[in-house]
Design a protein around this motif. Structure first.
Motif, PDB file in Angstrom:
ATOM      1  N   ALA A  14       0.826  -1.201   0.000  1.00 62.44           N
ATOM      2  CA  ALA A  14       0.000   0.000   0.000  1.00 62.44           C
ATOM      3  C   ALA A  14       0.861   1.252   0.000  1.00 62.44           C
ATOM      4  CB  ALA A  14      -0.920   0.016   1.220  1.00 62.44           C
ATOM      5  N   TYR A  16       0.106   5.694  -0.045  1.00 62.35           N
ATOM      6  CA  TYR A  16      -0.941   6.643   0.294  1.00 62.35           C
ATOM      7  C   TYR A  16      -0.759   7.936  -0.485  1.00 62.35           C
ATOM      8  CZ  TYR A  16      -2.012   3.349   3.943  1.00 62.35           C
ATOM      9  OH  TYR A  16      -2.361   2.203   4.602  1.00 62.35           O
ATOM     10  N   THR A  18      -3.297  11.680  -1.456  1.00 58.88           N
ATOM     11  CA  THR A  18      -4.588  12.360  -1.406  1.00 58.88           C
ATOM     12  C   THR A  18      -5.152  12.582  -2.808  1.00 58.88           C
ATOM     13  OG1 THR A  18      -3.458  14.487  -1.250  1.00 58.88           O
ATOM     14  CG2 THR A  18      -4.177  13.471   0.819  1.00 58.88           C
ATOM     15  N   HIS A  43      -9.856   4.662  -2.754  1.00 58.88           N
ATOM     16  CA  HIS A  43      -8.725   3.829  -3.160  1.00 58.88           C
ATOM     17  C   HIS A  43      -8.771   3.495  -4.643  1.00 58.88           C
ATOM     18  CE1 HIS A  43     -11.644   0.558  -1.949  1.00 58.88           C
ATOM     19  NE2 HIS A  43     -11.288   0.125  -3.147  1.00 58.88           N
ATOM     20  N   PHE A  56      -4.187   4.219  -1.527  1.00 57.81           N
ATOM     21  CA  PHE A  56      -5.242   4.662  -0.621  1.00 57.81           C
ATOM     22  C   PHE A  56      -5.144   6.162  -0.368  1.00 57.81           C
ATOM     23  CE2 PHE A  56      -4.892   0.218   0.969  1.00 57.81           C
ATOM     24  CZ  PHE A  56      -6.220  -0.154   0.850  1.00 57.81           C
ATOM     25  N   ASN A  57      -6.290   6.785  -0.191  1.00 64.25           N
ATOM     26  CA  ASN A  57      -6.351   8.143   0.311  1.00 64.25           C
ATOM     27  C   ASN A  57      -6.382   8.020   1.838  1.00 64.25           C
ATOM     28  OD1 ASN A  57      -7.080  10.652   1.292  1.00 64.25           O
ATOM     29  ND2 ASN A  57      -8.597  11.033  -0.297  1.00 64.25           N
ATOM     30  N   PRO A  58      -5.322   8.449   2.538  1.00 62.81           N
ATOM     31  CA  PRO A  58      -5.285   8.232   3.987  1.00 62.81           C
ATOM     32  C   PRO A  58      -6.388   8.960   4.735  1.00 62.81           C
ATOM     33  CG  PRO A  58      -3.538   9.729   3.317  1.00 62.81           C
ATOM     34  CD  PRO A  58      -4.160   9.203   2.061  1.00 62.81           C
ATOM     35  N   THR A  61      -9.194   6.357   4.654  1.00 63.25           N
ATOM     36  CA  THR A  61      -8.985   5.037   5.258  1.00 63.25           C
ATOM     37  C   THR A  61      -8.625   5.090   6.744  1.00 63.25           C
ATOM     38  OG1 THR A  61      -6.669   5.019   4.531  1.00 63.25           O
ATOM     39  CG2 THR A  61      -8.308   3.975   3.083  1.00 63.25           C
ATOM     40  N   ARG A  62      -8.417   6.283   7.290  1.00 62.17           N
ATOM     41  CA  ARG A  62      -8.144   6.392   8.726  1.00 62.17           C
ATOM     42  C   ARG A  62      -9.398   6.184   9.570  1.00 62.17           C
ATOM     43  NH1 ARG A  62      -4.714  11.013   7.475  1.00 62.17           N
ATOM     44  NH2 ARG A  62      -2.595  10.228   7.425  1.00 62.17           N
ATOM     45  N   GLY A  74      -3.600   4.236   7.612  1.00 59.57           N
ATOM     46  CA  GLY A  74      -3.179   5.398   6.838  1.00 59.57           C
ATOM     47  C   GLY A  74      -1.748   5.733   7.191  1.00 59.57           C
ATOM     48  N   THR A  76       1.347   9.073   6.645  1.00 58.60           N
ATOM     49  CA  THR A  76       1.711  10.382   6.123  1.00 58.60           C
ATOM     50  C   THR A  76       3.175  10.336   5.734  1.00 58.60           C
ATOM     51  OG1 THR A  76       2.248  11.180   8.330  1.00 58.60           O
ATOM     52  CG2 THR A  76       0.019  11.620   7.526  1.00 58.60           C
TER      53      THR A  76
END
Length: 139
Positions: A14, A16, A18, A43, A56-58, A61-62, A74, A76
């Motif tokens: 995975a 991450y 945005t 995603h 994934f867009n954190p 998914t958080r 997630g 950063t």
């Protein structure tokens, strides 16, 4: 208690981002991966021969949610992925990436004699292309 045996391979990896559209376009258009599944804003999954790259867009998914009981996750910052390429293919990759306007951040030979090329995807994740002998695997 010991597990039955150690896992044989990584099934999925995975990263991450945005801006899923930008990273998906990079992995399909520049890298040549096949998009497998997309949930807008959450995603995009990419299929390789024997594994999956999950984008994934954190921010999405958080938090728990959805139909499946997948725990929140997630990250950063800049992630990393390394694609395994056959010996002799790195020059072709370097040429292709340059043609696509993707800057090569590093291109060097490891002490083992294996070579790696590093670039960045639109989310600034580190994307490496390397020969399998980097980790003492056969081509």
């Amino acid at each position: 208690m010991n597990p039955p045996h150690a896992p044989r391979a990584v099934l999925e990896t995975a990263l991450y981002a945005t801006d899923l559209d930008a990273v998906a376009a990079f992995y399909t258009g520049v890298i040549g991966l096949q998009e497998h599944l997309r949930v807008p804003g959450r995603h995009v999954f990419m299929r390789l021969d024997s594994s999956m790259l999950l984008l994934f867009n954190p921010e999405a998914t958080r938090e728990s949610g959805g139909k499946l009981p997948v725990p929140p996750h997630g990250a950063t910052g800049e992630g990393h992925i390394c694609f395994r390429v056959a010996p002799g293919e790195l020059d072709a990759w370097a040429s292709h990436l340059a043609t696509e306007g993707v800057e090569i951040e590093a291109d060097f030979e490891w002490p083992s004699g294996a070579r790696s090329i590093y670039v960045r995807d639109p989310a600034r994740n580190s994307v490496e292309f390397a020969e399998a002998r980097l980790w003492d695997f056969e081509a």
